[in-house]
Design an enzyme around this catalytic site. Sequence first.
Site, PDB file in Angstrom:
ATOM      1  NE  ARG A 177      23.958  -5.264  74.802  1.00 46.21           N
ATOM      2  CZ  ARG A 177      24.825  -5.942  75.562  1.00 46.21           C
ATOM      3  NH1 ARG A 177      25.874  -5.344  76.070  1.00 46.21           N
ATOM      4  NH2 ARG A 177      24.622  -7.200  75.804  1.00 46.21           N
TER       5      ARG A 177
ATOM      6  CE  LYS B  95      29.316  -9.127  73.598  1.00 43.49           C
ATOM      7  NZ  LYS B  95      28.393 -10.302  73.499  1.00 43.49           N
TER       8      LYS B  95
ATOM      9  NE  ARG C 135      25.641 -12.347  82.847  1.00 43.60           N
ATOM     10  CZ  ARG C 135      26.016 -11.794  81.688  1.00 43.60           C
ATOM     11  NH1 ARG C 135      27.307 -11.769  81.351  1.00 43.60           N
ATOM     12  NH2 ARG C 135      25.135 -11.264  80.875  1.00 43.60           N
TER      13      ARG C 135
ATOM     14  NE  ARG D 256      21.588 -11.956  77.895  1.00 43.25           N
ATOM     15  CZ  ARG D 256      22.446 -12.808  78.468  1.00 43.25           C
ATOM     16  NH1 ARG D 256      22.011 -13.759  79.253  1.00 43.25           N
ATOM     17  NH2 ARG D 256      23.728 -12.688  78.244  1.00 43.25           N
TER      18      ARG D 256
ATOM     19  NE  ARG E 123      27.883 -15.993  80.780  1.00 44.45           N
ATOM     20  CZ  ARG E 123      27.650 -14.945  80.012  1.00 44.45           C
ATOM     21  NH1 ARG E 123      28.628 -14.407  79.305  1.00 44.45           N
ATOM     22  NH2 ARG E 123      26.439 -14.445  79.912  1.00 44.45           N
TER      23      ARG E 123
HETATM   24  P1  AP5 Z   1      31.361 -15.025  77.043  1.00 47.70           P
HETATM   25  O1  AP5 Z   1      32.732 -14.666  76.609  1.00 47.70           O
HETATM   26  O2  AP5 Z   1      31.009 -14.833  78.472  1.00 47.70           O
HETATM   27  O3  AP5 Z   1      30.281 -14.359  76.079  1.00 47.70           O
HETATM   28  P2  AP5 Z   1      29.919 -12.811  75.852  1.00 47.70           P
HETATM   29  O4  AP5 Z   1      29.951 -12.574  74.392  1.00 47.70           O
HETATM   30  O5  AP5 Z   1      30.773 -11.938  76.712  1.00 47.70           O
HETATM   31  O6  AP5 Z   1      28.424 -12.869  76.333  1.00 47.70           O
HETATM   32  P3  AP5 Z   1      27.591 -11.985  77.375  1.00 47.70           P
HETATM   33  O7  AP5 Z   1      26.366 -12.813  77.713  1.00 47.70           O
HETATM   34  O8  AP5 Z   1      28.406 -11.549  78.557  1.00 47.70           O
HETATM   35  O9  AP5 Z   1      27.194 -10.815  76.536  1.00 47.70           O
HETATM   36  P4  AP5 Z   1      25.992  -9.936  76.706  1.00 47.70           P
HETATM   37  O10 AP5 Z   1      26.319  -8.952  75.697  1.00 47.70           O
HETATM   38  O11 AP5 Z   1      24.667 -10.535  76.591  1.00 47.70           O
HETATM   39  O12 AP5 Z   1      26.028  -9.560  78.260  1.00 47.70           O
HETATM   40  P5  AP5 Z   1      26.528  -8.255  79.002  1.00 47.70           P
HETATM   41  O13 AP5 Z   1      27.114  -8.670  80.279  1.00 47.70           O
HETATM   42  O14 AP5 Z   1      27.322  -7.402  78.075  1.00 47.70           O
HETATM   43  O15 AP5 Z   1      31.126 -16.566  76.636  1.00 47.70           O
HETATM   44  C1  AP5 Z   1      29.903 -17.215  76.978  1.00 47.70           C
HETATM   45  C2  AP5 Z   1      30.194 -18.672  77.388  1.00 47.70           C
HETATM   46  O16 AP5 Z   1      30.678 -19.385  76.264  1.00 47.70           O
HETATM   47  C3  AP5 Z   1      31.269 -18.801  78.475  1.00 47.70           C
HETATM   48  O17 AP5 Z   1      30.915 -19.842  79.323  1.00 47.70           O
HETATM   49  C4  AP5 Z   1      32.545 -19.159  77.692  1.00 47.70           C
HETATM   50  O18 AP5 Z   1      33.418 -19.962  78.451  1.00 47.70           O
HETATM   51  C5  AP5 Z   1      31.962 -19.934  76.511  1.00 47.70           C
HETATM   52  N1  AP5 Z   1      32.725 -19.754  75.283  1.00 47.70           N
HETATM   53  C6  AP5 Z   1      33.227 -18.598  74.762  1.00 47.70           C
HETATM   54  N2  AP5 Z   1      33.845 -18.850  73.592  1.00 47.70           N
HETATM   55  C7  AP5 Z   1      33.707 -20.183  73.371  1.00 47.70           C
HETATM   56  C8  AP5 Z   1      34.125 -21.040  72.333  1.00 47.70           C
HETATM   57  N3  AP5 Z   1      34.801 -20.624  71.268  1.00 47.70           N
HETATM   58  N4  AP5 Z   1      33.795 -22.343  72.416  1.00 47.70           N
HETATM   59  C9  AP5 Z   1      33.095 -22.816  73.486  1.00 47.70           C
HETATM   60  N5  AP5 Z   1      32.680 -22.052  74.495  1.00 47.70           N
HETATM   61  C10 AP5 Z   1      32.977 -20.746  74.442  1.00 47.70           C
HETATM   62  O19 AP5 Z   1      25.177  -7.473  79.252  1.00 47.70           O
HETATM   63  C11 AP5 Z   1      24.223  -7.940  80.183  1.00 47.70           C
HETATM   64  C12 AP5 Z   1      23.034  -6.992  80.195  1.00 47.70           C
HETATM   65  O20 AP5 Z   1      23.448  -5.660  80.587  1.00 47.70           O
HETATM   66  C13 AP5 Z   1      22.330  -6.790  78.847  1.00 47.70           C
HETATM   67  O21 AP5 Z   1      21.396  -7.813  78.578  1.00 47.70           O
HETATM   68  C14 AP5 Z   1      21.670  -5.420  79.065  1.00 47.70           C
HETATM   69  O22 AP5 Z   1      20.498  -5.536  79.834  1.00 47.70           O
HETATM   70  C15 AP5 Z   1      22.720  -4.658  79.876  1.00 47.70           C
HETATM   71  N6  AP5 Z   1      23.628  -3.912  79.022  1.00 47.70           N
HETATM   72  C16 AP5 Z   1      24.962  -4.126  78.856  1.00 47.70           C
HETATM   73  N7  AP5 Z   1      25.483  -3.264  77.961  1.00 47.70           N
HETATM   74  C17 AP5 Z   1      24.470  -2.466  77.544  1.00 47.70           C
HETATM   75  C18 AP5 Z   1      24.363  -1.399  76.594  1.00 47.70           C
HETATM   76  N8  AP5 Z   1      25.420  -0.980  75.884  1.00 47.70           N
HETATM   77  N9  AP5 Z   1      23.152  -0.839  76.409  1.00 47.70           N
HETATM   78  C19 AP5 Z   1      22.075  -1.231  77.132  1.00 47.70           C
HETATM   79  N10 AP5 Z   1      22.085  -2.248  78.029  1.00 47.70           N
HETATM   80  C20 AP5 Z   1      23.274  -2.859  78.230  1.00 47.70           C
END
Ligand code: AP5
Length: 227
Positions: free
Chosen positions: A96, A21, A165, A176, A132
């Site tokens: 979420r 994402k 991270r 997660r 990552r």
């Molecule tokens: P990346 O693009 O970084 O993945 P992502 O889908 O953005 O994953 P996140 O871990 O950031 O999502 P998340 O939802 O867990 O975390 P968030 O920060 O939102 O890609 C990942 C890796 O793969 C990278 O290294 C990339 O290069 C590689 N990659 C990508 N595509 C690829 C491909 N096709 N092939 C190979 N490699 C690839 O949330 C963090 C925390 O915040 C949550 O756990 C929660 O505690 C809190 N939080 C956030 N939003 C909310 C909410 N709405 N409600 C409650 N708590 C929340």
Amino acid sequence: MNASLETPQVIILLGPPGAGKGTHAPKLSQHLQVPHISTGDLFRYHLKEKTTLGEIADKYIQKGELVPDDIVIDMVIDRLSESDCKNGCILDGFPRTTFQAVSLESKVTDKIIKAIYFKASDEILFERITGRLCCKECNAVYHKSFFPPKEQDICDKCQSTLFQRKDDTKEVLKKRLEVYHLQTDPLIHFYDKKNALTEINVENTNSLEDIFQDILFSLKETTLSPS
Ligand code: AP5
């Protein structure tokens, strides 16, 4: 060529941690000329600035749990009221929970809400997450093996230092994913039932461009017009 949204839309990127994402959102944001709002990035920004919100959120993030709904909803609705969102936005990591989705719908009545579901099996996510690297300044995302920066641990875009991270460990990812399947998976059905969901397979490791084209294609019928 860039495109614009014919009607103001809130485009939700829905999918498990590591699905891509945050990788595709900035490019999509640039392409559609609407802001990219990542709740994870917002929390990390608050943490860096040492705000109370950041401190509260961090307790949940480090355990792989969701930050309580009321905190997240207030933060997002606040952000959506800013003028740069008037033509729409890309929401990355929100909603979420069903409660967040219902709240979003009740607050955003002047825009179409559409979700793109990034589908990937849990198995591939471990390798993506544990490899990552993120930029602490511009939030650009890299991968040690798949998409390494040109210079080790330095962001190609802004030359800042890259970091891993704290929640990107196998143990926290396990939690997660558990939380994702329990609380966020139901949103696939929620948006599908409203004919507001498109699904794309994001398991292809070789070409980010192919995945990006699939994202654009999934939006094409209803949203894009050349500009
Ligand atoms: P990346 O693009 O970084 O993945 P992502 O889908 O953005 O994953 P996140 O871990 O950031 O999502 P998340 O939802 O867990 O975390 P968030 O920060 O939102 O890609 C990942 C890796 O793969 C990278 O290294 C990339 O290069 C590689 N990659 C990508 N595509 C690829 C491909 N096709 N092939 C190979 N490699 C690839 O949330 C963090 C925390 O915040 C949550 O756990 C929660 O505690 C809190 N939080 C956030 N939003 C909310 C909410 N709405 N409600 C409650 N708590 C929340």
